[in-house]
Each structure stands twice: as structure tokens, then as C-alpha cells.
Scaffold this motif. Structure first.
Motif, PDB file in Angstrom:
ATOM      1  N   THR A  23      11.691  -6.549  25.453  1.00  0.00           N
ATOM      2  CA  THR A  23      10.783  -7.776  25.914  1.00  0.00           C
ATOM      3  C   THR A  23       9.419  -7.066  25.676  1.00  0.00           C
ATOM      4  O   THR A  23       8.880  -7.040  25.154  1.00  0.00           O
ATOM      5  CB  THR A  23      10.874  -9.201  25.987  1.00  0.00           C
ATOM      6  N   GLU A  24       9.384  -6.485  26.870  1.00  0.00           N
ATOM      7  CA  GLU A  24       8.206  -5.779  27.379  1.00  0.00           C
ATOM      8  C   GLU A  24       7.989  -4.646  26.807  1.00  0.00           C
ATOM      9  O   GLU A  24       6.601  -4.284  25.846  1.00  0.00           O
ATOM     10  CB  GLU A  24       7.832  -5.800  28.722  1.00  0.00           C
ATOM     11  N   LEU A  25       8.644  -3.630  26.356  1.00  0.00           N
ATOM     12  CA  LEU A  25       8.675  -2.739  25.750  1.00  0.00           C
ATOM     13  C   LEU A  25       7.989  -2.950  23.885  1.00  0.00           C
ATOM     14  O   LEU A  25       7.007  -2.308  23.421  1.00  0.00           O
ATOM     15  CB  LEU A  25       9.552  -1.677  25.793  1.00  0.00           C
ATOM     16  N   LEU A  28       4.714  -3.917  24.464  1.00  0.00           N
ATOM     17  CA  LEU A  28       3.939  -2.631  24.674  1.00  0.00           C
ATOM     18  C   LEU A  28       3.590  -2.588  22.838  1.00  0.00           C
ATOM     19  O   LEU A  28       2.534  -2.007  22.756  1.00  0.00           O
ATOM     20  CB  LEU A  28       4.337  -1.796  25.030  1.00  0.00           C
ATOM     21  N   SER A  29       4.792  -2.015  21.735  1.00  0.00           N
ATOM     22  CA  SER A  29       3.970  -1.413  21.339  1.00  0.00           C
ATOM     23  C   SER A  29       3.370  -2.184  20.389  1.00  0.00           C
ATOM     24  O   SER A  29       2.484  -1.857  19.559  1.00  0.00           O
ATOM     25  CB  SER A  29       5.355  -1.660  20.214  1.00  0.00           C
ATOM     26  N   LYS A  30       3.524  -3.787  20.386  1.00  0.00           N
ATOM     27  CA  LYS A  30       3.058  -4.177  19.231  1.00  0.00           C
ATOM     28  C   LYS A  30       1.510  -4.680  19.411  1.00  0.00           C
ATOM     29  O   LYS A  30       0.745  -4.992  18.392  1.00  0.00           O
ATOM     30  CB  LYS A  30       3.356  -6.055  19.122  1.00  0.00           C
ATOM     31  N   PHE A  49      -2.115  -9.889  26.790  1.00  0.00           N
ATOM     32  CA  PHE A  49      -1.202  -9.800  25.213  1.00  0.00           C
ATOM     33  C   PHE A  49       0.014 -10.076  25.912  1.00  0.00           C
ATOM     34  O   PHE A  49       1.357 -11.164  25.473  1.00  0.00           O
ATOM     35  CB  PHE A  49      -1.350  -8.942  24.185  1.00  0.00           C
ATOM     36  N   ILE A  50       0.851  -8.689  26.352  1.00  0.00           N
ATOM     37  CA  ILE A  50       2.088  -8.572  27.233  1.00  0.00           C
ATOM     38  C   ILE A  50       2.698  -9.995  28.236  1.00  0.00           C
ATOM     39  O   ILE A  50       3.925 -10.411  27.854  1.00  0.00           O
ATOM     40  CB  ILE A  50       2.503  -7.187  27.305  1.00  0.00           C
ATOM     41  N   ALA A  71       0.215   3.898  31.968  1.00  0.00           N
ATOM     42  CA  ALA A  71       1.204   4.383  31.952  1.00  0.00           C
ATOM     43  C   ALA A  71       2.527   4.616  31.255  1.00  0.00           C
ATOM     44  O   ALA A  71       2.832   5.355  31.187  1.00  0.00           O
ATOM     45  CB  ALA A  71       1.518   4.342  34.001  1.00  0.00           C
ATOM     46  N   LYS A  72       2.698   3.671  31.050  1.00  0.00           N
ATOM     47  CA  LYS A  72       4.114   3.506  30.179  1.00  0.00           C
ATOM     48  C   LYS A  72       3.613   3.941  28.841  1.00  0.00           C
ATOM     49  O   LYS A  72       4.933   4.744  27.910  1.00  0.00           O
ATOM     50  CB  LYS A  72       4.269   1.814  29.814  1.00  0.00           C
TER      51      LYS A  72
END
Length: 88
Positions: A23-25, A28-30, A49-50, A71-72
Motif C-alpha cells: 500500500t505504501e509503495l 509513493l508512486s501516486k 500524503f502517504i 531513500a525509497k
């Protein structure tokens, strides 16, 4: 400024960073698309936002900081570059 996770620290479990959830990934993209380069406090806004969206979904979150988002994003970019190089 980026909101710190509950307790004020970064997303640590013991002495290591918590793994990112699917969900977090996705968020992150969105968030990266929602707040493109040049946006003031981009990384803090993406972290906020996340954290807000995960809270809305009531799923597990580790309260990401702007530094963790940066970092991610770098890690994911490196992974994509490696994959692209292997396909050549």
C-alpha cells in the motif's frame, strides 16, 4: 514540514527501518505523480500524503518521513535502472 509518525521518530522497528508495505509503495508512486519535481517541500508532502491516505484506509503504516520517502524513491529508481540495463 513532514509529519512525524506517532511517537515522533522515523519508521523504525528495533534499530532497522520498517519494510515498506505494498500500500505504501503504491501511494509513493501516486504521491510522486501528484507532487512533481519543483513542488515546495515535495518529499515532506509525499510523506504526509502517504501517511494520511494509509490512515484513511486503516491499513498498517509505519508513519513515513520525508527522508524515508527520498531513500525509497532512490532505491526504486536504481532497481528500475538495473532492470532496464539487463533488458538491453
Amino acid at each position: 514540514a513532514a509529519a512525524a509518525p506517532a511517537g515522533g521518530g522515523s519508521a523504525l522497528i528495533g534499530e532497522r527501518r520498517a519494510p515498506w508495505t505494498e500500500t505504501e509503495l503504491a501511494l509513493l508512486s501516486k504521491g510522486s505523480n501528484k507532487f512533481p519535481g519543483g513542488v515546495v517541500d515535495r518529499w515532506g508532502r509525499i510523506a504526509d500524503f502517504i501517511n494520511v491516505e494509509v490512515a484513511k484506509l486503516q491499513t498498517e503504516s509505519h508513519g513515513r518521513t520525508a527522508d524515508e520517502v527520498i531513500a525509497k524513491t532512490r532505491d526504486l529508481r536504481k532497481e528500475l535502472e538495473k532492470r532496464a540495463a539487463r533488458q538491453r
